[in-house]
Scaffold this active site. Structure first.
Site, PDB file in Angstrom:
ATOM      1  CG  ASP A 340      -1.757  -1.230   1.355  1.00 22.76           C
ATOM      2  OD1 ASP A 340      -1.185  -2.339   1.349  1.00 22.76           O
ATOM      3  OD2 ASP A 340      -2.987  -1.102   1.488  1.00 22.76           O
ATOM      4  CD1 TRP A 387       1.190  -9.650   3.100  1.00 19.46           C
ATOM      5  CD2 TRP A 387       1.933  -8.566   1.297  1.00 19.46           C
ATOM      6  NE1 TRP A 387       0.099  -9.054   2.500  1.00 19.46           N
ATOM      7  CE2 TRP A 387       0.532  -8.386   1.391  1.00 19.46           C
ATOM      8  CE3 TRP A 387       2.623  -7.978   0.240  1.00 19.46           C
ATOM      9  CZ2 TRP A 387      -0.191  -7.637   0.470  1.00 19.46           C
ATOM     10  CZ3 TRP A 387       1.897  -7.229  -0.688  1.00 19.46           C
ATOM     11  CH2 TRP A 387       0.507  -7.063  -0.570  1.00 19.46           C
ATOM     12  CD  GLU A 388       0.435  -8.402   7.582  1.00 16.08           C
ATOM     13  OE1 GLU A 388       0.487  -7.946   8.742  1.00 16.08           O
ATOM     14  OE2 GLU A 388      -0.447  -9.199   7.196  1.00 16.08           O
ATOM     15  CD  GLU A 468      -3.996 -10.018  -0.227  1.00 17.22           C
ATOM     16  OE1 GLU A 468      -2.936  -9.412  -0.009  1.00 17.22           O
ATOM     17  OE2 GLU A 468      -5.012  -9.906   0.476  1.00 17.22           O
ATOM     18  CE  LYS A 534      -8.292  -8.030  -0.364  1.00 20.16           C
ATOM     19  NZ  LYS A 534      -7.291  -8.432   0.639  1.00 20.16           N
ATOM     20  CD  GLN A 535      -5.945  -5.552  -4.232  1.00 18.33           C
ATOM     21  OE1 GLN A 535      -5.678  -4.372  -4.184  1.00 18.33           O
ATOM     22  NE2 GLN A 535      -5.576  -6.397  -3.281  1.00 18.33           N
ATOM     23  CD  GLU A 612      -9.125  -3.191   3.463  1.00 17.82           C
ATOM     24  OE1 GLU A 612      -8.296  -3.831   2.803  1.00 17.82           O
ATOM     25  OE2 GLU A 612      -9.390  -3.447   4.657  1.00 17.82           O
TER      26      GLU A 612
END
Length: 676
Positions: A340, A387-388, A468, A534-535, A612
């Site tokens: 993001d 990733w995080e 995802e 998802k996106q 979100e």
């Protein structure tokens, strides 16, 4: 459509800036209802104060970059500070409460970054203005103004509030002595849940030309819970005072308690006007990068609110990035940093404020060592970014979540962000010393991550892509596309620096596989068969990657995948990408429809903060703000990041707008005006 495009240096257009600042209607959001209240954040890149609905209410104070475990053995989570803002007001012995006040309203001033709450108590006007001080990164200021309709007595109490996860709570009253005055302050100390962080806050009253021990303020005392003062007010005379506080942790200071106290002692030797003036000057500098829309006040406020939040969540020189929820929540994605940051929030800031953008990439530079270690752990070369990411730079995703082990496109996203910083700044020394080591390590990773096939092509197998909903697939379109661009950028960077690059960079970049349906629509992954996604994924290859350029191909993918994106749970930014692509195809109406679709269903009362998805209620979603700002800058505004810097191609305006002005573009602070 005809446009008049004017490009001038910002320094030559001061009149336009001043005129914009004078338009207060589009800088303020006024609300008068608490129904379904979602707070707005006041932040300065270090601390974030999330507003509550009531007069002196702050729901939490979030500390950027400060982490502890959410529970013993759990994942890391951003830490909340003790609330040093918990004021209580008594008038003639009666506590002021929501039940005995009327006329409640709040106003967010985005230009000067404050929230003002106003109420009426039996004819007495009370206003409370809260700021996270931009000029003083660990401090906040609350200014109280009381205008009585009769002579009366007030008692003001300062308390410290603790969230449940803060342990070993200790707050105490302290009298700071010097040769001229006795300054009462409230000091609070705590440990985070597992003891990883020591936290300290200090707060005290600041008066207009008064010391607490003079005769006008007759009583200042305290115990281990609070400090307070009393005063007699006269009818019709506005009385003003403030509460100033600091929050420090062991993450940034060896002695957080001592530093918090010193910050407040510093403030108590200043004036309220000094504190406010410094804050306003700092924000005036920020707003030299601005977006001005003429013709639709609602759109102007929505865009400015998004930019306000991105500016609030970042800080020059902090070497900190932004989590999806910024500083609006410690629990939203646990404050971790994802793609993001690089793909969604970073590009608008890179265009409008390179100092803030550099904090993003500084964050990754500082954690390159951990990314190198992580690649080796999994048998790869180069750097494999998590990733995080929390402050440690290690993988912070819960172990049961497949994204943490397999969503690898984040590494390419970071490499692309680094090259884009060079494209805009042309800072060759930075590229040599800081940028290229990351860009090279990213390229080395993808060479080792790709699998060579019998026909000489390359696949990237067993990944979680941007979509995802499809875990552990081969040749995800965006993963392959972002890896390709990252490799191409690494080759360019090596040529700029005159260093030899690995031949495999070229081989893998040119050989990566993409899969297609019979009609030519790109498949989301090798086995994709029309499932909901998802996106946006495939569409990202047209923008921002620039790999799909043919208009027929772009439109074919657009028409197919808009209907495939989850309309209920899909995150906000996907439709922003579709908006940009329609704008670049010259279809202003479709671009505007998707621009509005990218955030209107996600607005939450009363300020319009973004969640979100249309089905969630987790504001503020800074990722969505980045998406809608990109739709304005890179779609309607026609801006583009190129190897020759920021360029403009074919801007287009919706019929609802009379003009679009973008200020503070690039290192030259250029201004672009687009009119019908």
């Amino acid at each position: 459509m005809k446009h008049i495009i004017i490009i001038v240096l910002l320094v030559l257009n001061l009149f336009s800036v001043n005129k914009s600042f004078a338009d207060t209607n589009n800088w303020c959001i006024d609300v008068n209802s608490k129904t379904n209240y979602n707070g707005v954040t006041l932040a300065n890149g270090r601390i974030g104060l999330v507003s509550g609905a009531e007069l002196f209410s702050v729901s939490e104070i979030v500390l950027n970059g400060v982490f502890d475990k959410e529970y013993a053995g759990g994942v890391s989570r951003m830490v909340r500070a003790p609330r040093f803002t918990d004021l209580q007001l008594k008038i003639d012995g009666m506590t002021v409460t929501p039940e005995n006040t009327t006329g409640w309203k709040q106003s967010l001033n985005m230009k000067e970054a404050y929230l003002k709450t106003s109420v009426d108590y039996q004819g007495t006007k009370i206003a409370y203005t809260l700021r996270a001080l931009r000029n003083l990164p660990y401090m906040a200021l609350g200014v109280v103004e009381i205008t009585p309709d009769k002579d009366l007595n007030i008692e003001v109490i300062n308390k410290t509030g603790f969230s449940q996860e803060l342990q070993n709570k200790l707050s105490h009253f302290k009298l700071m002595r010097d040769s001229e005055a006795m300054m009462p302050v409230l000091v609070a100390e705590a440990s985070s849940l597992t003891g990883m962080q020591k936290l300290a806050t200090c707060s005290g009253f600041l008066f207009d030309g008064e010391n607490p021990n003079n005769e006008d303020v007759k009583k200042v005392s305290g115990d281990n819970q609070s400090i307070y003062f009393t005063k007699r007010l006269r009818k019709g005379e506005t009385y003003r005072f403030s509460l100033v506080g600091a929050a420090c942790t062991s993450r940034d200071f060896a002695d957080p308690k001592g530093e918090a106290e010193r910050m407040v002692v510093f403030a108590l030797r200043q004036s309220i006007n000094y504190m406010v003036s410094g804050h306003e000057k700092a924000w005036a500098e920020m707003w030299k990068g601005d977006i001005v829309i003429e013709g639709c006040d609602e759109d102007q406020k929505d865009v400015r609110l998004a930019l306000y939040h991105l500016y609030s969540f970042q800080r020059k020189g902090s070497r900190l990035s932004i989590s999806p929820m910024g500083l609006s929540s410690s629990t939203g994605y646990n404050g971790h940093v994802f793609w993001d940051s690089e793909l969604w929030m970073y590009p608008p800031v890179l265009v409008l404020n390179q100092d803030l953008a550099k904090a993003h990439i500084d964050y990754r530079t500082d954690r390159l060592g951990k990314a190198l270690q992580r690649a080796e752990m999994f048998g790869y070369r180069g750097a494999m970014f998590p990733w995080e990411s929390d402050d440690s730079g290690e993988e912070a995703t819960p172990t049961w979540c497949l994204t943490g082990t397999f969503e690898h496109h984040i590494t390419a996203d970071i490499g692309i962000a680094f090259w884009n910083y060079y494209r805009v700044t042309k800072n060759k020394e930075w590229l040599k010393t800081e940028g290229y080591p990351v860009i090279k390590a990213v390229a080395d990773f993808w060479v080792s991550r790709a699998t060579k096939k019998e026909d000489g092509s390359y696949s990237i197998e067993n990944v979680v892509g941007a979509n995802e909903y499809a875990p552990n697939v081969d040749d995800n379109a965006f993963t392959n596309g972002s890896a390709k661009v990252a490799l191409q950028n690494a080759i360019k960077a090596s040529k700029v620096l005159g260093v030899k690059h690995d031949k495999l960079w070229s081989d893998v970049a040119s050989g990566l596989r993409f899969h297609y349906m019979p009609d030519g629509t790109m498949k989301e992954h090798a086995a994709y068969n029309g499932e909901m996604i998802k996106q946006a994924d495939v569409n990202l290859l047209a923008y921002p990657l620039g790999l799909v350029c043919n208009e027929e191909d772009v439109k074919r993918d657009l028409l197919y995948y808009e209907d495939k994106i989850d309309k209920v749970h899909g995150p906000a930014m996907g439709n922003a990408i579709l908006s940009i692509l329609y704008a670049r195809l010259g279809d202003a109406a479709e671009a505007y429809r998707l621009f509005k679709k990218s955030y209107i269903p996600n607005k939450r009362p009363p300020f319009g903060v973004l969640s979100e998805s249309p089905a969630s209620n987790n504001p503020y979603f800074a990722t969505g703000a980045g998406g809608l700002l990109q739709a304005v800058l890179f779609g309607f505004g026609g801006l583009e990041l190129t190897d020759n810097g920021i360029r403009q191609h074919s801007p287009i305006l919706p019929e609802e707008w009379k003009s679009l002005t973008i200020k503070g573009i690039g290192t030259e602070n250029k201004e672009i005006v687009i009119r019908h």
